[in-house]
Design an enzyme around this catalytic site. Structure first.
Site, PDB file in Angstrom:
ATOM      1  N   CYS A 174      30.466  28.258  31.565  1.00 46.96           N
ATOM      2  CA  CYS A 174      31.599  29.139  31.849  1.00 46.96           C
ATOM      3  C   CYS A 174      32.923  28.389  31.705  1.00 46.96           C
ATOM      4  O   CYS A 174      33.129  27.356  32.341  1.00 46.96           O
ATOM      5  CB  CYS A 174      31.465  29.708  33.257  1.00 46.96           C
ATOM      6  SG  CYS A 174      32.900  30.678  33.762  1.00 46.96           S
ATOM      7  N   GLU A 186      43.767  36.315  34.170  1.00 50.18           N
ATOM      8  CA  GLU A 186      43.708  37.360  33.154  1.00 50.18           C
ATOM      9  C   GLU A 186      43.042  38.623  33.658  1.00 50.18           C
ATOM     10  O   GLU A 186      42.148  38.595  34.500  1.00 50.18           O
ATOM     11  CB  GLU A 186      42.964  36.814  31.935  1.00 50.18           C
ATOM     12  CG  GLU A 186      43.806  35.768  31.268  1.00 50.18           C
ATOM     13  CD  GLU A 186      43.129  35.155  30.070  1.00 50.18           C
ATOM     14  OE1 GLU A 186      43.845  34.824  29.120  1.00 50.18           O
ATOM     15  OE2 GLU A 186      41.911  35.003  30.079  1.00 50.18           O
ATOM     16  N   CYS A 217      29.669  26.791  36.857  1.00 44.15           N
ATOM     17  CA  CYS A 217      28.496  27.121  36.046  1.00 44.15           C
ATOM     18  C   CYS A 217      28.645  26.449  34.675  1.00 44.15           C
ATOM     19  O   CYS A 217      29.744  26.366  34.122  1.00 44.15           O
ATOM     20  CB  CYS A 217      28.352  28.629  35.900  1.00 44.15           C
ATOM     21  SG  CYS A 217      28.122  29.442  37.499  1.00 44.15           S
ATOM     22  N   CYS A 247      33.630  37.777  28.010  1.00 40.73           N
ATOM     23  CA  CYS A 247      33.165  37.148  29.246  1.00 40.73           C
ATOM     24  C   CYS A 247      33.176  35.640  29.123  1.00 40.73           C
ATOM     25  O   CYS A 247      32.698  35.088  28.147  1.00 40.73           O
ATOM     26  CB  CYS A 247      31.701  37.493  29.512  1.00 40.73           C
ATOM     27  SG  CYS A 247      31.400  39.186  29.712  1.00 40.73           S
ATOM     28  N   CYS A 300      38.605  44.833  33.903  1.00 39.83           N
ATOM     29  CA  CYS A 300      37.932  43.630  34.380  1.00 39.83           C
ATOM     30  C   CYS A 300      38.971  42.762  35.097  1.00 39.83           C
ATOM     31  O   CYS A 300      39.956  42.341  34.508  1.00 39.83           O
ATOM     32  CB  CYS A 300      37.326  42.907  33.180  1.00 39.83           C
ATOM     33  SG  CYS A 300      36.533  41.359  33.604  1.00 39.83           S
ATOM     34  N   CYS A 309      37.676  28.499  39.238  1.00 41.64           N
ATOM     35  CA  CYS A 309      36.487  28.783  40.053  1.00 41.64           C
ATOM     36  C   CYS A 309      35.853  27.452  40.416  1.00 41.64           C
ATOM     37  O   CYS A 309      35.766  26.552  39.586  1.00 41.64           O
ATOM     38  CB  CYS A 309      35.482  29.643  39.285  1.00 41.64           C
ATOM     39  SG  CYS A 309      34.016  30.077  40.266  1.00 41.64           S
TER      40      CYS A 309
END
Ligand code: SAH
Ligand code: SF4
Length: 363
Positions: free
Chosen positions: A117, A90, A114, A337, A103, A110
Protein backbone atom coordinates in the site's frame (compact mmCIF):
# COMPACT_ATOMS: atom_id res chain seq x y z
CA UNK A 1 -13.86 29.72 16.63
CA UNK A 2 -15.40 26.29 16.51
CA UNK A 3 -15.75 24.61 13.14
CA UNK A 4 -19.37 23.45 12.89
CA UNK A 5 -18.30 20.66 10.51
CA UNK A 6 -16.76 18.98 13.57
CA UNK A 7 -20.18 18.43 15.14
CA UNK A 8 -22.66 15.66 14.52
CA UNK A 9 -26.27 16.25 15.62
CA UNK A 10 -25.69 15.21 19.23
CA UNK A 11 -22.55 17.34 19.60
CA UNK A 12 -24.16 20.36 17.96
CA UNK A 13 -27.22 20.06 20.20
CA UNK A 14 -24.98 19.93 23.28
CA UNK A 15 -23.06 22.95 22.07
CA UNK A 16 -26.22 25.01 21.56
CA UNK A 17 -27.66 23.96 24.91
CA UNK A 18 -24.41 24.93 26.66
CA UNK A 19 -24.90 28.43 25.29
CA UNK A 20 -28.48 28.66 26.44
CA UNK A 21 -29.95 28.07 22.98
CA UNK A 22 -32.83 25.73 22.15
CA UNK A 23 -31.84 22.20 21.09
CA UNK A 24 -33.87 22.41 17.84
CA UNK A 25 -31.44 25.02 16.55
CA UNK A 26 -29.04 22.14 15.89
CA UNK A 27 -31.39 20.58 13.37
CA UNK A 28 -31.90 23.89 11.57
CA UNK A 29 -28.22 24.68 11.37
CA UNK A 30 -27.28 21.13 10.31
CA UNK A 31 -29.65 21.39 7.36
CA UNK A 32 -28.17 24.68 6.23
CA UNK A 33 -24.63 23.47 6.59
CA UNK A 34 -24.87 19.99 5.12
CA UNK A 35 -27.94 19.92 2.91
CA UNK A 36 -27.60 23.35 1.41
CA UNK A 37 -23.87 23.85 1.76
CA UNK A 38 -24.25 27.30 3.26
CA UNK A 39 -21.18 28.86 4.92
CA UNK A 40 -22.61 32.33 5.56
CA UNK A 41 -24.77 32.50 8.69
CA UNK A 42 -26.80 35.36 7.19
CA UNK A 43 -28.27 32.95 4.67
CA UNK A 44 -29.76 30.79 7.45
CA UNK A 45 -33.07 32.57 7.21
CA UNK A 46 -35.05 30.50 9.72
CA UNK A 47 -32.43 31.08 12.43
CA UNK A 48 -33.07 34.10 14.67
CA UNK A 49 -31.05 37.14 13.64
CA UNK A 50 -29.50 37.48 17.10
CA UNK A 51 -28.27 33.88 16.97
CA UNK A 52 -26.91 34.38 13.47
CA UNK A 53 -24.92 37.36 14.71
CA UNK A 54 -23.60 35.35 17.64
CA UNK A 55 -22.63 32.43 15.41
CA UNK A 56 -20.75 34.76 13.11
CA UNK A 57 -18.39 35.61 15.95
CA UNK A 58 -18.07 32.19 17.59
CA UNK A 59 -18.30 29.62 14.80
CA UNK A 60 -17.20 28.92 11.25
CA UNK A 61 -17.92 26.34 8.55
CA UNK A 62 -14.53 25.50 7.14
CA UNK A 63 -14.01 22.49 4.87
CA UNK A 64 -10.53 21.39 3.77
CA UNK A 65 -9.07 23.37 0.88
CA UNK A 66 -8.73 21.63 -2.49
CA UNK A 67 -5.33 22.27 -4.03
CA UNK A 68 -5.82 20.10 -7.09
CA UNK A 69 -8.82 18.78 -9.01
CA UNK A 70 -8.08 16.07 -11.59
CA UNK A 71 -10.56 14.33 -13.87
CA UNK A 72 -9.70 10.96 -15.36
CA UNK A 73 -10.68 9.97 -18.89
CA UNK A 74 -13.16 7.51 -17.34
CA UNK A 75 -14.88 10.30 -15.38
CA UNK A 76 -13.26 9.51 -12.03
CA UNK A 77 -12.53 12.78 -10.28
CA UNK A 78 -9.89 13.27 -7.63
CA UNK A 79 -9.33 16.17 -5.28
CA UNK A 80 -6.11 16.73 -3.41
CA UNK A 81 -6.96 18.51 -0.17
CA UNK A 82 -4.58 20.57 1.89
CA UNK A 83 -4.97 19.65 5.55
CA UNK A 84 -2.22 21.93 6.85
CA UNK A 85 1.37 21.40 7.94
CA UNK A 86 2.31 20.32 4.45
CA UNK A 87 -0.06 17.35 4.58
CA UNK A 88 -2.52 16.55 1.86
CA UNK A 89 -5.17 13.85 1.52
CA UNK A 90 -7.27 12.70 -1.37
CA UNK A 91 -10.94 12.21 -2.09
CA UNK A 92 -12.11 10.33 -5.17
CA UNK A 93 -15.51 10.41 -6.88
CA UNK A 94 -16.35 7.40 -9.04
CA UNK A 95 -19.40 7.87 -11.28
CA UNK A 96 -21.18 4.74 -12.45
CA UNK A 97 -24.37 4.24 -14.42
CA UNK A 98 -26.76 4.02 -11.50
CA UNK A 99 -24.71 5.31 -8.61
CA UNK A 100 -21.97 7.74 -7.67
CA UNK A 101 -19.46 6.67 -5.04
CA UNK A 102 -17.26 8.97 -3.00
CA UNK A 103 -14.10 7.44 -1.57
CA UNK A 104 -13.08 9.33 1.59
CA UNK A 105 -9.79 9.48 3.52
CA UNK A 106 -9.63 9.20 7.31
CA UNK A 107 -5.97 9.87 8.09
CA UNK A 108 -3.02 11.64 6.53
CA UNK A 109 -0.85 8.59 5.92
CA UNK A 110 -1.35 5.34 7.81
CA UNK A 111 0.61 3.68 10.58
CA UNK A 112 -0.30 0.11 9.66
CA UNK A 113 2.21 -0.29 6.86
CA UNK A 114 0.62 -2.97 4.70
CA UNK A 115 3.30 -4.24 2.34
CA UNK A 116 1.51 -3.39 -0.92
CA UNK A 117 0.00 0.00 0.00
CA UNK A 118 1.39 3.33 -1.11
CA UNK A 119 -0.35 5.21 1.71
CA UNK A 120 1.20 2.85 4.26
CA UNK A 121 4.63 3.40 2.76
CA UNK A 122 4.40 7.11 3.55
CA UNK A 123 4.12 6.55 7.27
CA UNK A 124 1.61 8.21 9.53
CA UNK A 125 1.11 11.95 9.64
CA UNK A 126 -2.00 12.43 11.75
CA UNK A 127 -5.68 11.65 12.22
CA UNK A 128 -8.09 13.81 10.27
CA UNK A 129 -10.61 15.77 12.32
CA UNK A 130 -14.32 15.03 11.96
CA UNK A 131 -14.56 18.28 9.98
CA UNK A 132 -11.86 17.15 7.58
CA UNK A 133 -13.60 13.80 7.08
CA UNK A 134 -17.18 15.03 6.56
CA UNK A 135 -15.71 18.08 4.83
CA UNK A 136 -14.72 15.80 1.95
CA UNK A 137 -18.37 14.89 1.36
CA UNK A 138 -19.46 18.49 1.92
CA UNK A 139 -16.94 19.71 -0.62
CA UNK A 140 -17.53 16.99 -3.21
CA UNK A 141 -21.27 17.70 -3.11
CA UNK A 142 -20.59 21.37 -3.84
CA UNK A 143 -18.02 20.65 -6.52
CA UNK A 144 -20.37 18.19 -8.21
CA UNK A 145 -23.15 20.76 -8.23
CA UNK A 146 -25.55 19.25 -5.70
CA UNK A 147 -28.09 21.83 -4.56
CA UNK A 148 -29.69 20.07 -1.61
CA UNK A 149 -32.94 19.33 -3.40
CA UNK A 150 -31.93 17.80 -6.66
CA UNK A 151 -31.04 14.24 -7.47
CA UNK A 152 -28.23 12.78 -5.42
CA UNK A 153 -24.93 12.83 -7.22
CA UNK A 154 -23.21 10.96 -4.44
CA UNK A 155 -25.32 7.91 -3.58
CA UNK A 156 -22.65 5.86 -1.79
CA UNK A 157 -19.69 6.57 0.44
CA UNK A 158 -16.76 4.24 1.03
CA UNK A 159 -14.15 4.88 3.71
CA UNK A 160 -11.46 3.46 1.44
CA UNK A 161 -9.19 6.43 0.86
CA UNK A 162 -6.03 7.12 2.81
CA UNK A 163 -5.75 5.79 6.31
CA UNK A 164 -7.32 3.20 8.58
CA UNK A 165 -10.77 4.51 9.58
CA UNK A 166 -11.01 2.41 12.73
CA UNK A 167 -7.71 3.84 13.99
CA UNK A 168 -9.42 7.26 14.06
CA UNK A 169 -12.56 5.95 15.63
CA UNK A 170 -14.32 8.91 17.26
CA UNK A 171 -13.85 11.33 14.37
CA UNK A 172 -14.90 8.71 11.83
CA UNK A 173 -18.04 7.89 13.83
CA UNK A 174 -18.98 11.59 14.02
CA UNK A 175 -18.63 11.81 10.26
CA UNK A 176 -20.60 8.58 9.75
CA UNK A 177 -23.39 9.93 11.97
CA UNK A 178 -23.66 12.96 9.69
CA UNK A 179 -23.66 10.82 6.54
CA UNK A 180 -26.64 8.91 7.93
CA UNK A 181 -28.48 11.89 9.43
CA UNK A 182 -31.64 12.92 7.57
CA UNK A 183 -30.89 16.56 8.33
CA UNK A 184 -27.46 16.17 6.77
CA UNK A 185 -26.80 13.63 3.98
CA UNK A 186 -29.48 11.03 4.72
CA UNK A 187 -27.60 8.06 3.27
CA UNK A 188 -28.78 4.60 4.26
CA UNK A 189 -26.41 2.47 6.33
CA UNK A 190 -26.19 0.03 3.46
CA UNK A 191 -24.73 2.71 1.24
CA UNK A 192 -21.97 3.71 3.62
CA UNK A 193 -19.07 1.27 3.81
CA UNK A 194 -16.22 1.29 6.29
CA UNK A 195 -13.15 -0.59 5.12
CA UNK A 196 -10.78 -1.92 7.77
CA UNK A 197 -7.59 -3.89 7.79
CA UNK A 198 -9.03 -5.74 10.78
CA UNK A 199 -8.67 -3.89 14.08
CA UNK A 200 -10.80 -6.36 15.98
CA UNK A 201 -11.81 -4.36 19.12
CA UNK A 202 -12.72 -1.35 16.98
CA UNK A 203 -14.90 -3.56 14.75
CA UNK A 204 -16.90 -4.42 17.87
CA UNK A 205 -17.11 -0.75 18.84
CA UNK A 206 -18.33 0.20 15.37
CA UNK A 207 -20.99 -2.49 15.52
CA UNK A 208 -22.25 -0.96 18.78
CA UNK A 209 -21.82 2.73 17.92
CA UNK A 210 -22.77 3.00 14.27
CA UNK A 211 -23.04 -0.18 12.22
CA UNK A 212 -22.58 0.49 8.51
CA UNK A 213 -21.71 -1.90 5.72
CA UNK A 214 -18.29 -3.39 6.43
CA UNK A 215 -15.43 -4.31 4.12
CA UNK A 216 -12.46 -6.19 5.55
CA UNK A 217 -9.09 -6.13 3.83
CA UNK A 218 -8.20 -9.80 3.95
CA UNK A 219 -5.48 -10.18 1.28
CA UNK A 220 -4.20 -13.53 2.55
CA UNK A 221 -5.63 -16.94 3.29
CA UNK A 222 -3.39 -17.92 6.21
CA UNK A 223 -1.71 -16.21 9.15
CA UNK A 224 1.87 -16.73 7.97
CA UNK A 225 1.21 -14.81 4.75
CA UNK A 226 -1.11 -12.22 6.29
CA UNK A 227 1.41 -11.46 9.03
CA UNK A 228 3.69 -10.24 6.24
CA UNK A 229 1.19 -8.48 3.99
CA UNK A 230 -1.04 -6.90 6.64
CA UNK A 231 1.13 -6.59 9.78
CA UNK A 232 -1.84 -5.81 12.08
CA UNK A 233 -2.56 -9.53 11.65
CA UNK A 234 0.24 -10.24 14.13
CA UNK A 235 -1.95 -8.60 16.75
CA UNK A 236 -5.37 -9.79 15.53
CA UNK A 237 -4.91 -13.09 13.68
CA UNK A 238 -7.39 -14.62 11.27
CA UNK A 239 -9.31 -16.70 13.80
CA UNK A 240 -10.08 -13.59 15.85
CA UNK A 241 -10.81 -11.59 12.72
CA UNK A 242 -13.33 -14.13 11.44
CA UNK A 243 -15.02 -14.21 14.86
CA UNK A 244 -15.23 -10.40 14.85
CA UNK A 245 -16.82 -10.52 11.39
CA UNK A 246 -19.48 -12.89 12.68
CA UNK A 247 -20.17 -10.63 15.65
CA UNK A 248 -20.41 -7.62 13.35
CA UNK A 249 -23.02 -9.33 11.21
CA UNK A 250 -25.38 -9.55 14.18
CA UNK A 251 -25.98 -5.79 13.80
CA UNK A 252 -24.81 -5.01 10.26
CA UNK A 253 -27.22 -3.42 7.79
CA UNK A 254 -26.17 -5.98 5.20
CA UNK A 255 -26.11 -9.72 5.77
CA UNK A 256 -22.60 -10.22 4.48
CA UNK A 257 -19.07 -8.91 4.96
CA UNK A 258 -17.18 -7.83 1.86
CA UNK A 259 -13.68 -9.25 1.83
CA UNK A 260 -11.23 -7.22 -0.20
CA UNK A 261 -8.37 -9.20 -1.67
CA UNK A 262 -5.55 -7.57 -3.58
CA UNK A 263 -4.21 -9.84 -6.33
CA UNK A 264 -0.41 -9.99 -6.08
CA UNK A 265 1.37 -12.01 -8.73
CA UNK A 266 2.93 -15.16 -7.29
CA UNK A 267 2.28 -14.08 -3.71
CA UNK A 268 -1.35 -14.77 -2.72
CA UNK A 269 -3.00 -15.73 -6.03
CA UNK A 270 -2.65 -19.52 -6.43
CA UNK A 271 -5.47 -22.07 -6.66
CA UNK A 272 -4.38 -23.35 -3.25
CA UNK A 273 -4.80 -19.87 -1.75
CA UNK A 274 -8.30 -19.64 -3.20
CA UNK A 275 -9.26 -23.00 -1.72
CA UNK A 276 -7.78 -21.99 1.63
CA UNK A 277 -9.97 -18.86 1.54
CA UNK A 278 -13.07 -20.94 0.97
CA UNK A 279 -12.27 -22.97 4.08
CA UNK A 280 -11.30 -19.90 6.12
CA UNK A 281 -14.55 -18.04 5.45
CA UNK A 282 -16.86 -21.04 5.68
CA UNK A 283 -18.70 -19.67 8.71
CA UNK A 284 -18.80 -16.02 7.63
CA UNK A 285 -21.49 -14.95 5.13
CA UNK A 286 -19.40 -12.93 2.70
CA UNK A 287 -18.69 -11.63 -0.76
CA UNK A 288 -15.25 -11.26 -2.24
CA UNK A 289 -13.98 -8.26 -4.11
CA UNK A 290 -10.72 -9.06 -5.91
CA UNK A 291 -8.60 -5.96 -6.48
CA UNK A 292 -5.94 -6.22 -9.17
CA UNK A 293 -2.82 -4.73 -7.50
CA UNK A 294 -2.23 -1.12 -8.47
CA UNK A 295 1.49 -0.68 -8.85
CA UNK A 296 3.58 2.18 -7.50
CA UNK A 297 7.33 2.67 -7.77
CA UNK A 298 9.51 0.26 -5.79
CA UNK A 299 6.53 -1.60 -4.39
CA UNK A 300 8.24 -4.92 -5.05
CA UNK A 301 4.94 -6.45 -6.23
CA UNK A 302 3.31 -7.11 -9.60
CA UNK A 303 -0.33 -7.40 -10.53
CA UNK A 304 -1.59 -10.94 -11.11
CA UNK A 305 -2.27 -11.60 -14.80
CA UNK A 306 -5.94 -11.40 -15.83
CA UNK A 307 -6.35 -15.16 -16.52
CA UNK A 308 -4.97 -15.93 -13.04
CA UNK A 309 -7.50 -13.54 -11.43
CA UNK A 310 -10.26 -15.14 -13.48
CA UNK A 311 -9.30 -18.65 -12.37
CA UNK A 312 -9.01 -17.52 -8.73
CA UNK A 313 -12.49 -15.98 -8.92
CA UNK A 314 -13.89 -19.17 -10.43
CA UNK A 315 -12.74 -21.25 -7.49
CA UNK A 316 -14.51 -18.92 -5.06
CA UNK A 317 -17.63 -18.75 -7.23
CA UNK A 318 -17.73 -22.54 -7.59
CA UNK A 319 -17.71 -22.72 -3.80
CA UNK A 320 -20.82 -20.51 -3.75
CA UNK A 321 -19.18 -17.20 -2.84
CA UNK A 322 -20.31 -14.12 -4.78
CA UNK A 323 -17.08 -12.73 -6.20
CA UNK A 324 -16.43 -9.61 -8.22
CA UNK A 325 -13.22 -8.25 -9.64
CA UNK A 326 -12.81 -4.54 -9.19
CA UNK A 327 -12.38 -2.56 -12.34
CA UNK A 328 -9.40 -0.32 -12.09
CA UNK A 329 -10.74 3.21 -12.24
CA UNK A 330 -8.97 6.52 -12.47
CA UNK A 331 -5.48 5.11 -12.75
CA UNK A 332 -4.44 7.82 -15.20
CA UNK A 333 -4.81 10.30 -12.33
CA UNK A 334 -3.43 7.90 -9.69
CA UNK A 335 -6.84 7.62 -8.08
CA UNK A 336 -6.95 3.84 -7.96
CA UNK A 337 -6.93 1.94 -4.65
CA UNK A 338 -3.64 2.16 -2.84
CA UNK A 339 -2.25 4.85 -5.13
CA UNK A 340 -3.57 7.76 -3.18
CA UNK A 341 -1.54 10.82 -2.18
CA UNK A 342 1.22 10.69 -4.69
CA UNK A 343 4.04 8.30 -4.82
CA UNK A 344 6.77 7.70 -2.35
CA UNK A 345 9.94 6.35 -3.80
CA UNK A 346 11.68 4.91 -0.80
CA UNK A 347 10.52 3.43 2.44
CA UNK A 348 13.41 5.07 4.26
CA UNK A 349 11.56 8.35 3.74
CA UNK A 350 8.79 7.16 6.02
CA UNK A 351 10.00 9.11 9.00
CA UNK A 352 10.93 12.12 6.93
CA UNK A 353 7.53 12.01 5.25
CA UNK A 354 5.97 13.39 8.41
CA UNK A 355 7.32 16.75 7.38
CA UNK A 356 7.89 16.33 3.68
CA UNK A 357 4.94 17.65 1.67
CA UNK A 358 2.95 14.94 -0.01
CA UNK A 359 3.07 15.95 -3.62
CA UNK A 360 1.91 14.13 -6.67
CA UNK A 361 4.41 13.33 -9.32
CA UNK A 362 3.65 12.60 -12.93
CA UNK A 363 3.97 8.93 -13.74
N1 SAH B 1 -7.15 1.20 5.63
C1 SAH B 1 -8.33 0.61 5.14
C2 SAH B 1 -9.00 1.40 4.03
C3 SAH B 1 -8.14 2.05 2.97
S1 SAH B 1 -7.40 1.09 1.74
C4 SAH B 1 -8.08 -0.80 4.70
O1 SAH B 1 -6.93 -1.21 4.63
O2 SAH B 1 -9.06 -1.51 4.49
C5 SAH B 1 -8.72 0.55 0.64
C6 SAH B 1 -8.40 -0.80 -0.01
O3 SAH B 1 -7.35 -0.69 -1.00
C7 SAH B 1 -7.91 -1.82 1.01
O4 SAH B 1 -8.51 -3.07 0.79
C8 SAH B 1 -6.45 -1.88 0.69
O5 SAH B 1 -5.86 -3.05 1.16
C9 SAH B 1 -6.42 -1.74 -0.81
N2 SAH B 1 -5.12 -1.41 -1.36
C10 SAH B 1 -4.09 -0.77 -0.75
N3 SAH B 1 -3.04 -0.66 -1.59
C11 SAH B 1 -3.41 -1.22 -2.77
C12 SAH B 1 -2.78 -1.36 -4.04
N4 SAH B 1 -1.54 -0.90 -4.25
N5 SAH B 1 -3.46 -1.97 -5.02
C13 SAH B 1 -4.72 -2.40 -4.80
N6 SAH B 1 -5.38 -2.27 -3.65
C14 SAH B 1 -4.73 -1.70 -2.63
FE1 SF4 C 1 -3.27 1.52 6.02
FE2 SF4 C 1 -5.25 0.34 4.64
FE3 SF4 C 1 -2.93 1.01 3.44
FE4 SF4 C 1 -2.96 -1.00 5.21
S1 SF4 C 1 -4.04 -0.92 3.22
S2 SF4 C 1 -1.42 0.64 5.09
S3 SF4 C 1 -4.45 -0.24 6.68
S4 SF4 C 1 -4.43 2.42 4.30
Amino acid sequence: MVNLLDFDAAALTDWFVQQGEKPFRAKQVLRWVHRFGVTDFDQMTDVAKSLRAKLATTACITPPVPVRDSISTDGTRKWLLDVGNANAVETVFIPETNRGTLCISSQAGCALDCAFCSTGKQGFNRNLSAAEIIGQLWLANRMLGANGDGERVISNVVMMGMGEPLANFDNVVSALNLMLDDNAYGLSRRRVTVSTSGIVPAMDRLRDACPTALAVSLHASNDALRDKLVPINQKYPLRELMAACRRYLERAPRDFITFEYVMLDGVNDSDAHARELVALTRDVPCKFNLIPFNPFPNSGFDRSPAPRIKRFAEILIDAGIVTTTRKTRGDDVDAACGQLAGQVTDKTRRVASRIVPIVEQPR
